[in-house]
Structures are given as C-alpha cells and as structure tokens.
Design a protein around this motif. Structure first.
Motif, PDB file in Angstrom:
ATOM      1  N   HIS A 236       0.852  -1.206   0.000  1.00 31.59           N
ATOM      2  CA  HIS A 236       0.000   0.000   0.000  1.00 31.59           C
ATOM      3  C   HIS A 236       0.882   1.248   0.000  1.00 31.59           C
TER       4      HIS A 236
ATOM      5  N   HIS B 175      -9.322   1.981   1.291  1.00 26.62           N
ATOM      6  CA  HIS B 175      -8.956   2.713   2.500  1.00 26.62           C
ATOM      7  C   HIS B 175     -10.198   2.638   3.391  1.00 26.62           C
TER       8      HIS B 175
ATOM      9  N   HIS C  81      -5.810   0.656   6.902  1.00 29.44           N
ATOM     10  CA  HIS C  81      -5.980   1.605   8.011  1.00 29.44           C
ATOM     11  C   HIS C  81      -6.752   1.025   9.194  1.00 29.44           C
TER      12      HIS C  81
ATOM     13  N   ASN D  11       1.938   6.771   2.481  1.00 31.60           N
ATOM     14  CA  ASN D  11       2.451   7.975   1.813  1.00 31.60           C
ATOM     15  C   ASN D  11       3.913   8.225   2.141  1.00 31.60           C
TER      16      ASN D  11
HETATM   17 ZN   LIG Z   1      -3.212   5.140   1.483  1.00 33.41          ZN
END
Ligand SMILES: [Zn+2]
Length: 416
Positions: A56, A209, A241, A309
């Motif tokens: 991811h 997500h 998440h 990220n």
């Molecule tokens: Zn993401």
C-alpha cells in the motif's frame, strides 16, 4: 548451506524457519545454459530473504511535500491540498515521481509495490486519465526493477458516466483493481455496493482505505465484510488503516474483528501515516491511530504493514524502506516478543505477497531467482540496525547493491 539455481529458477533450496543461520559458509550459485556465467556469493553472517513487498503506497503523490504543505496535519487538509495542486502535475512529472519512489524502494530490498491512484475528475477527466496513463507506462518501464500494481481510488456514487468510462478503460488496459475510501463518501453503503458491482463486472479485486478516522462510530468495514460475503469475494478484498477499530469499545471491536475474519478480509496497517494524521484533536494522551494489529493477527486475519504515503502532505517523512516501517509497527502495535518480531517480518514479506496475489513469490524451487541480502543475522538485528547494506537480486541480475563504509580517525576503514 548452498542455494542453487539454473536459468533463473531456483532448483535447490534449504529453507530455515528461524532466520538465524550458524555463520557457516553460505553460497548462492546460479548457472546459465553453458555454465559460463556461474555466480557465487558468500552471504556469511548475513540474512537472505525474498524481496520485501509494499502492499500500500501512493506513487503518484510521493515527494510532493515541498510543493504541497499541510499546516494542520489532518487527513482532510491533505486531501484538499492535493486535489487543488494535482491539475498542475503533468504526466511526465507524475512518472518521474513514481520512478524515483520505486527506485528508492527497490534499493531497500522491495520487489513489488501496490499503489493507489488519485482519481480527480474535477476537470471532466483529463487529470484522472493522465494519472492512469502515467501509472500504466511506469508499470511497464519499471518491470526490470519491481512488479507494480495500481488501484484507482473512486467513489462510484460520485462518478459521472465519463468517469466510469475512464475507470473501465483503465481496468481493461492494465489497472489491477478498484480502490476507494467509502468512509469519506456521502453514501458509504451505496459506495461500497457499487464498488463490488464494478469489481464483479470487471473481474478485479478490491483494495479500500477503510475507516481512517478516530471516531469509533465509523465502521464501514462491517458493511465491506457483509458485501464481501454477499458477492463471494472472500480473500479478494484488502482493507487498509482501520483506525476507528482501535478507538472502539472492546466489545464492538471483538464483533468487528469476528466479521473481518469471517469475510476473510485482508488488513493492511499503515503506522507512519496514521501516527502522523490521527489523534489531531486529542489533548494530552494522543492516540496512535494504528489499528489492533495483535488482535487481528491473533484472530488469524492476514495482516500486512506498508509504507502508505512518502514525503507528501499525508505523511511528510519516510523513504519506502519496509524495514523501517516494520520497526515502526513493532513500536506502535507493541509487537515485542520473538514471535511478534517474526510476524512483523512476515508482514512485510510473505503476507503482503499473498495479499497482492503474487503466486511466484518466495525462495522456493521452481520460482524465479529473486532475493535480498541484508547486513543482519537476526530479526532483532534487522529491525535494530535497519542496515544500510542491502544486495538486491532480481530475475538473475543484481539490481542494486548498497554498502555502508565508515572511515575512522585511526585510519581504519570498515565496509559492509
Ligand atoms: Zn493510502
């Protein structure tokens, strides 16, 4: 021990279940057709693993932190700021960022990455189209370095007919599945339903997500689990998440984990971005924003840890090193025992490989010869040193070798 290969395929492998070898000589031999290109490598006192797998990331967003800030440090500001800036990114700029991120990840020993893609339809489709084109070109161009998968992030309830057309075309041309963030939709249930309908129609897996929020009442994962069973998608849906799962009462969390387990959802925890973005309204004790990793793995849920990220408004740090992210996960999720550390290693190797459907993964007889050698002899050393020294070998060629050299005042030089 000796690992043998011929014509790019492993022919003889002795596997170890404890990752600690006895410092005896270990060599890797590969023979070509005529035996003229025999390669031998002494991996004494080093750790050999199949490639790390980053399930991811956001290749299209990486390295934008200098041009797109995030003053509040919240998820919502990051989304808004990126949306505002993305019309100005040309296809070449997007490709450049993607390749830079992949190259860095490969240098740290990663052999496959799954990237989510921004799907900005604010201009009628040109931005989304150019992002998809950049992704598909990079996927092809970077094949010698790493296997890439791309999942566009869509809220199908908001997509125009043109948007759906672009999405379907992209999926036919090589996008690997459908992403999204239904907890951010105005109609989360409908958004989830339409995602499954599109995935069924196009014959693609789903990677969402999910519940990236501190609010314990946000629980779209239960609806995702329900639809997964309804559509017969067990094992083909990843949820990333699950921050609100950490904020729920124990009773509600137990029920939710049971639902996740029953639907065979795969989970990806993203400690770097979530420790940065979550808990922004907390005073005093600030929540970590990281999901219940131990409880999920304890319930048999396949759980991976990934970068998310990299140096963008969602997470200003990171470099795509999964050893570093694995270590962060051990802190955030209290994965401290020997078994936990081994599980963390599995969470950056074989589990994400399975989540990405990489069926030729691993140092097994018959598989392509790909591996990474680390300057570490134990799992504890790997996560403590996060060693600089990494030797990356992919499909019968050294792709990248990084060594650490120290020069001392005494004149001594040490190279690893
Ligand atoms: Zn993401």
């Amino acid at each position: 021990m000796t690992l043998k290969a011929s014509q790019g395929i492993w022919t003889s492998i002795t596997t170890q279940d404890h990752y600690i070898h006895d410092n005896s000589f270990m060599s890797i031999e590969e023979k070509s057709d005529c035996d003229a290109m025999e390669m031998k490598y002494d991996a004494k006192a080093k750790m050999v693993l199949p490639g790390l797998i980053d399930a991811h990331v956001h290749l299209d967003k990486a390295y934008t932190i200098d041009s797109i800030g995030n003053e509040s440090g919240t998820l919502l500001e990051a989304i808004q700021n990126f949306k505002q800036a993305s019309p100005d990114f040309s296809k070449e700029v997007i490709k450049e960022r993607m390749k830079k991120t992949v190259n860095h990840a490969v240098s740290f020993g990663t052999s496959a990455l799954r990237s989510h893609l921004d799907f900005n339809m604010s201009d009628g489709g040109e931005i989304a189209q150019r992002t998809i084109e950049a992704a598909l070109e990079v996927k092809e161009e970077m094949k010698p370095m790493a296997d890439l998968q791309f999942f566009p992030m869509c809220d199908l309830t908001q997509l125009s007919a043109r948007g759906k057309e672009i999405l379907e075309l992209g999926l036919r041309e090589g996008l690997d599945g459908i992403g999204g963030a239904p907890h951010l939709s105005d109609q989360p249930k409908e958004s989830i339903l339409q995602t499954f309908q599109m995935a069924e129609k196009m014959g693609k897996p789903i990677d969402l997500h999910s519940d990236e929020s501190d609010d314990p009442s946000i629980e779209t994962v239960n609806e995702i689990a329900r639809q997964t069973i309804q559509f017969g998608f067990q094992g083909k849906v990843n949820v990333g998440h699950l921050c609100s799962l950490a904020a729920m009462s124990q009773e509600k969390a137990d029920e939710t984990i049971a639902n996740i387990s029953e639907a065979k959802l795969n989970v990806i925890t993203l400690p770097g971005a979530n420790m940065y973005l979550q808990g922004r309204n907390d005073k005093g004790l600030i929540r970590r924003g990281v999901t219940r990793v131990k409880e999920l793995t304890g319930a048999g849920v396949k759980t991976a840890v990934a970068s998310d990220n990299i140096q963008d408004p969602f997470h200003p740090f990171g470099k795509g090193d999964l050893v570093e992210i694995g270590r962060l996960s051990t802190y955030a999720a209290h994965m401290n025992s020997e078994a936990d550390k081994l599980m963390t290693l599995r969470m950056v190797t074989e589990i994400p490989a399975e989540l990405m459907g990489l069926d030729k993964y691993g140092m097994k007889e018959g598989n392509p010869v790909s591996f990474t050698i680390f300057d570490a002899t134990t799992v504890n050393e790997l996560f403590s040193w996060t060693p600089v020294g990494r030797w990356v070998y992919r499909n019968s060629a050294w792709v990248c070798i990084t060594k650490q050299m120290q020069s001392w005042k005494t004149g001594q030089e040490v190279t690893n």
